[in-house]
Scaffold this active site. Structure first.
Site, PDB file in Angstrom:
ATOM      1  N   SER A 164      29.177  31.572  32.049  1.00  0.00           N
ATOM      2  CA  SER A 164      28.778  30.661  30.986  1.00  0.00           C
ATOM      3  C   SER A 164      27.708  29.754  31.579  1.00  0.00           C
ATOM      4  O   SER A 164      27.983  28.994  32.504  1.00  0.00           O
ATOM      5  CB  SER A 164      29.989  29.841  30.542  1.00  0.00           C
ATOM      6  OG  SER A 164      29.563  28.861  29.639  1.00  0.00           O
ATOM      7  N   ARG A 165      26.484  29.876  31.050  1.00  0.00           N
ATOM      8  CA  ARG A 165      25.383  29.183  31.727  1.00  0.00           C
ATOM      9  C   ARG A 165      25.271  27.707  31.389  1.00  0.00           C
ATOM     10  O   ARG A 165      24.702  26.958  32.155  1.00  0.00           O
ATOM     11  CB  ARG A 165      24.056  29.892  31.416  1.00  0.00           C
ATOM     12  CG  ARG A 165      24.039  31.274  31.986  1.00  0.00           C
ATOM     13  CD  ARG A 165      22.674  31.905  32.003  1.00  0.00           C
ATOM     14  NE  ARG A 165      22.853  33.319  32.247  1.00  0.00           N
ATOM     15  CZ  ARG A 165      22.869  34.249  31.307  1.00  0.00           C
ATOM     16  NH1 ARG A 165      22.661  33.920  30.050  1.00  0.00           N
ATOM     17  NH2 ARG A 165      23.075  35.505  31.616  1.00  0.00           N
ATOM     18  N   VAL A 166      25.793  27.280  30.253  1.00  0.00           N
ATOM     19  CA  VAL A 166      25.667  25.859  29.933  1.00  0.00           C
ATOM     20  C   VAL A 166      27.009  25.169  29.692  1.00  0.00           C
ATOM     21  O   VAL A 166      27.090  23.951  29.732  1.00  0.00           O
ATOM     22  CB  VAL A 166      24.759  25.624  28.697  1.00  0.00           C
ATOM     23  CG1 VAL A 166      23.347  26.024  28.974  1.00  0.00           C
ATOM     24  CG2 VAL A 166      25.289  26.331  27.481  1.00  0.00           C
TER      25      VAL A 166
END
Ligand SMILES: Nc1ncnc2c1ncn2[C@@H]1O[C@H](COP(=O)(O)OP(=O)(O)OP(=O)(O)O)[C@@H](O)[C@H]1O
Ligand SMILES: [Mg+2]
Length: 512
Positions: A366-368
């Protein structure tokens, strides 16, 4: 002289008559059908028609002008083409495709045209929005800073999602993709997040099961279901996610938090490929047309977290993609992976060995969402490390090698993590339940519990949440990290609740 008077008299009366005459004519631009194929129609005689303009066919059938050539228009039909013939009249409408939006849709099941298909009568809507709308500008957006709790331990702890994020769910068929999305919807019951579930190209029975589950759990009270079934025309399947997004955007623009599920975009891409090939657009990789990336990026760009000036609403998207033979580097999966802010990968191998949800933590990211995760989750931040160390060591252990004490300990602990991350479908957990279970796990409280007793120990914790002081449970949800004191208090109570499930240690043998 006589003739002059006569003429004057006649024309004078004519003039008077014409003065109050109301011409009942409205100009209509009408063309005709030149050819009909599955899902698309060729039309001539409408030189003024614009790109994506809605065209009207006999029998209240509509189509979208999609390929505009000098002499002919390729139209995507939004319904069945069986009644159409060459030579039939086609009329311009002067507007683009739009859908009803607003509160009247909540709790309803509709098709992508906004028509109810749940047998609960007409929808009293007051507003409509075009299905294709430009995404909000960069300056209108805010960073993702509020968590969207899925209620699934493995996702909330290891792959956290934030409101306004786009997180892809991908995996082979029948690996539990829809189950993750539905659990996320169920978990929003007390979170004031409106949900839109958009089913694209699924079997009617699968959609009926989803709707039944949502209804049984009371989730339809805050959910809109948009359905383009597998046997609907390719045009309907193609517009479904755009229509659903406009419905969601309307809520977001009122300052609400909205969650949208696209189940699934593989079917969407396939229906667009079908339409493009029939419209004779040049095929590219895997026979998809050149703009296949654009149709998904313009859809998912509409999900965002709006700034305060625009009321601060958010639209979180969970698009679903089906992979074939675990190939996540195929064309559509790679496109979607690059468009979204992370992915949850579901492995059929884990599914087959009964590890459900079958989330492959190593391939998921999950990048953010990490920025949006509640601070209380920081106390269990070593969970990911512990789990990946275990997965690495596990492969050695399979060879039957003799393991030193430390390795054995890591493997024992890892097996318990795996067991503890399992979760039945339709049973999302609250944040406090998740944290208490996972904190007990990472601090080693469950290491002395036999693997088969882990679900019972977990259940004991969850069912006796009132054993924990209310203030403590509240502090888990605050925007401050848990203090050492609170952590010790949680572990003390959790230890007492888990104690009955611990393996009995043999009393020391006394020799007389
Ligand atoms: N956490 C879970 N616990 C128990 N059963 C589960 C869980 N997740 C999924 N299942 C079961 O696994 C099966 C497949 O789940 P689901 O329909 O969500 O998969 P899918 O990947 O969406 O399938 P499809 O490719 O057909 O869309 C269903 O029978 C569902 O009940
Ligand atoms: Mg599914």
């Amino acid at each position: 002289m006589l003739l002059n008077d006569l003429l004057k008299n006649t024309f004078g009366r004519l003039e008077e008559g014409v003065k109050d005459f109301d011409f009942p004519f409205v100009p209509r631009e009408v063309g005709y059908v030149t050819g009909v194929a599955t899902g698309i129609v060729k039309v001539s005689g409408l030189p003024g028609a614009g790109f994506e303009e809605l065209l009207k066919f006999p029998g209240n059938l509509f189509g979208i002008a999609y390929n505009i050539d000098k002499d002919e228009i390729g139209v995507i039909l939004l319904g069945e083409d069986t009644l159409l013939n060459a030579g039939d009249e086609v009329e311009r409408t002067g507007r683009v495709m739009d859908v009803p939006v607003g509160d009247a849709l909540i709790g309803r099941v509709i098709n992508p045209l906004g028509e109810p298909i749940d047998g609960k009568g007409t929808i009293a809507y007051t507003e409509r929005l075009p299905i294709e709308r430009p995404a909000h500008a960069i300056m209108d957006r805010s960073p993702v800073n509020t968590p969207l709790q899925t209620g699934l331990k493995v996702v909330d702890a290891l792959i956290p999602i934030g409101r306004g994020q786009r997180e892809l769910i991908l995996g082979d068929r029948q690996t539990g993709k829809t189950a993750i999305a539905i659990d996320t919807i169920l978990n929003q019951h007390d979170k004031k997040v409106l949900c839109i579930y958009c089913a694209i190209g699924q079997r009617a029975s699968a959609v009926a099961k989803v709707v039944a589950n949502l209804e049984a759990k009371g989730a339809m009270e805050y959910t809109v279901v948009v359905v383009a079934e597998g046997n609907n025309s390719a045009g309907l399947k193609y517009i479904a996610p755009y229509a659903a997004t406009s419905i969601a955007e309307h809520f977001m623009e009122q300052g609400k938090d909205v969650l949208i599920i696209y189940d699934d975009l593989t079917e969407h891409a396939r229906s667009y490929r079908e339409l493009s090939l029939l419209l004779k657009r040049p095929p590219g990789r895997e026979a998809f047309p050149g703009d296949i990336f654009y149709i998904h990026s313009r859809l998912l760009e509409r999900s965002t977290h709006l700034g305060k000036a625009l009321k601060g609403g958010s639209l979180t998207a969970l698009p679903i993609i089906e992979t074939e033979a675990q190939d996540i580097s195929a064309y559509i999966p790679t496109n979607l992976i690059s468009i979204t802010d992370g992915q949850i990968y579901l492995s059929p191998t884990l599914f087959e060995s009964g590890i459900l949800p079958a989330v492959d933590v190593g391939k998921s990211v999950s990048r953010v969402g990490g920025n949006a995760q509640l601070p209380a989750f920081r106390t269990i931040s070593d969970l990911k490390l512990q789990y990946s160390q275990f997965e690495e060591l596990e492969s050695f252990a399979r060879f039957g090698t003799r393991l030193d004490e430390n390795t054995q300990k890591t493997i024992n602990h890892g097996n318990r993590i795996r067991e503890c991350l399992k979760q039945n479908e339709l049973c999302p957990l609250s944040v406090s339940e998740e944290i208490i279970v996972l904190l007990s796990l990472t601090s080693g409280l469950l290491d002395d519990v036999a693997i088969e007793k882990i679900p019972d120990a977990e259940q004991a914790l969850i069912s006796q949440m009132n054993a924990f002081p209310a203030e403590l449970l509240k502090s888990l949800l605050s925007d401050k990290p848990i203090t050492d004191q609170d952590k010790a208090a949680v572990l003390k109570t959790a230890g007492e609740l888990i104690a009955p499930f611990k393996k009995k240690t043999e009393p020391p043998q006394t020799t007389s």
